[in-house]
Design an enzyme around this catalytic site. Structure first.
Site, PDB file in Angstrom:
ATOM      1  CE  LYS A 200      -9.926 -15.384   8.840  1.00  0.00           C
ATOM      2  NZ  LYS A 200     -10.458 -14.334   9.713  1.00  0.00           N
TER       3      LYS A 200
ATOM      4  CD  GLN B 198     -10.382 -10.744   9.164  1.00  0.00           C
ATOM      5  OE1 GLN B 198     -10.937 -11.818   8.977  1.00  0.00           O
ATOM      6  NE2 GLN B 198      -9.272 -10.642   9.862  1.00  0.00           N
TER       7      GLN B 198
ATOM      8  CG  ASP C 181     -14.600 -15.186  13.832  1.00  0.00           C
ATOM      9  OD1 ASP C 181     -13.540 -15.781  13.584  1.00  0.00           O
ATOM     10  OD2 ASP C 181     -14.976 -14.169  13.219  1.00  0.00           O
TER      11      ASP C 181
HETATM   12  N1  GUN Z   1      -9.081 -10.409  12.970  1.00  0.00           N
HETATM   13  C1  GUN Z   1      -7.942 -11.006  13.416  1.00  0.00           C
HETATM   14  N2  GUN Z   1      -8.190 -12.301  13.742  1.00  0.00           N
HETATM   15  C2  GUN Z   1      -9.499 -12.512  13.491  1.00  0.00           C
HETATM   16  C3  GUN Z   1     -10.334 -13.656  13.611  1.00  0.00           C
HETATM   17  O1  GUN Z   1      -9.942 -14.749  14.038  1.00  0.00           O
HETATM   18  N3  GUN Z   1     -11.633 -13.478  13.230  1.00  0.00           N
HETATM   19  C4  GUN Z   1     -12.117 -12.289  12.776  1.00  0.00           C
HETATM   20  N4  GUN Z   1     -13.404 -12.214  12.441  1.00  0.00           N
HETATM   21  N5  GUN Z   1     -11.356 -11.218  12.663  1.00  0.00           N
HETATM   22  C5  GUN Z   1     -10.064 -11.330  13.010  1.00  0.00           C
END
Ligand code: GUN
Length: 284
Positions: free
Chosen positions: A52, A96, A119
């Site tokens: 990211k 996350q 998200d």
């Molecule tokens: N953990 C696995 N996929 C995601 C996601 O798309 N966003 C977040 N915040 N955590 C994750």
């Protein structure tokens, strides 16, 4: 022979479009900033967070990284989120997941300001998705819609079957397909005659979380198959929820694993960061 839907290529196109848009925004004095919070050092999460940050650097989004120890309390995390909610120079906040077991995930999701929830997990954004109002859409299902549209696959009026009912993928996926005028069925572990239901699908979204679960018995000839799964097999090779070799001669199009749905999630996160600036301008 099946058409392979190239998620790597489509995600690169989207990132390049955003890169141009962000450069234009910068010329007008607007900077886009994403705060990324990781609690603990789960290796898979570290890889996702690293990707990211890399995507942010590529397209010109400023990223603020918060790497907090496993021992961080829920209150400490909520305090940081509150601080970021109030910072005018922060457009998006991402925690996350999963968070350590002593932290309540729901409290964290609900603490992020809905206009910074890139998200798309906050109940307000989920509600907006259902009613068709402006808001953030969960990145993986939003990415799947882009894969279909940019591959010229028509959704309107199609029979779509989504296997999986998670808040992150299955449920928002079904709503997005419905918004595109598809006839949508959601399946899960209690579904009777899963094979028969899947065989009705013009577009099958496989998000069951079991390696190579879907073979040709589940697939109608000419169907489009979207494989959301990602697993490592016995040879440590990546595979999806679909047994691709078994269905390849039957489907009209399919997403590979890796290189299908996966890269789209980050591209759509980047899209949501730009969308954050737009929504914050109109609604704040
Ligand atoms: N953990 C696995 N996929 C995601 C996601 O798309 N966003 C977040 N915040 N955590 C994750």
């Amino acid at each position: 022979m099946a058409f392979l839907i190239d998620g790597k290529k489509i995600s690169s196109q989207i990132k390049d479009e955003l890169k141009t848009e962000i450069a234009e925004m910068k010329k007008k004095g607007t900077e886009v900033t994403l705060a990324v919070i990781q609690v603990g050092n789960d290796p898979a999460s570290s890889v996702y967070v690293g990707n990211k940050k890399k995507a942010c650097a590529y397209i010109g989004i400023r990223s603020l990284a918060y790497e907090l120890p496993e021992s961080t309390t829920e209150m400490e995390l909520l305090t940081l989120i509150d601080e970021l909610n109030n910072r005018k120079d922060v457009n998006g906040i991402l925690v996350q997941l999963p968070v350590p077991a002593h932290i309540n995930e729901k409290h964290i999701i609900e603490a992020i300001h809905p206009l910074k929830d890139v998200d798309g997990f906050h109940p307000r954004n989920v509600g907006a998705l259902v009613t068709g109002e402006d808001g953030f859409v969960s990145c993986t299902p939003a990415g799947i819609i882009q894969l279909l549209k940019r591959s010229n696959i028509d959704i309107d009026g199609k029979e779509c079957v989504v296997v999986g009912r998670s808040n992150i993928v299955g449920k928002p996926m079904a709503i997005l397909l419905l918004r595109e005028n598809a006839t949508v069925t959601i399946c899960h572990s209690h579904t009777k005659d899963l094979k028969e239901v899947c065989k009705r699908a013009d577009i099958l979204v496989a998000a069951i979380g079991k390696p190579k679960f879907f073979n040709r018995d589940y697939i109608k000839e000419g169907a489009v198959v979207i494989d959301v799964g990602i697993h490592r097999n016995e040879q440590n090779k990546l595979c999806g929820d679909v047994d691709r070799d078994d269905v390849m001669d039957l489907v009209s199009a399919i997403t590979p694993v890796p290189g299908g749905v996966g890269p789209m999630t980050i591209a759509m996160l980047m899209y949501n960061c730009v969308e954050a600036v737009r929504l914050q301008k109109t609604e704040r």
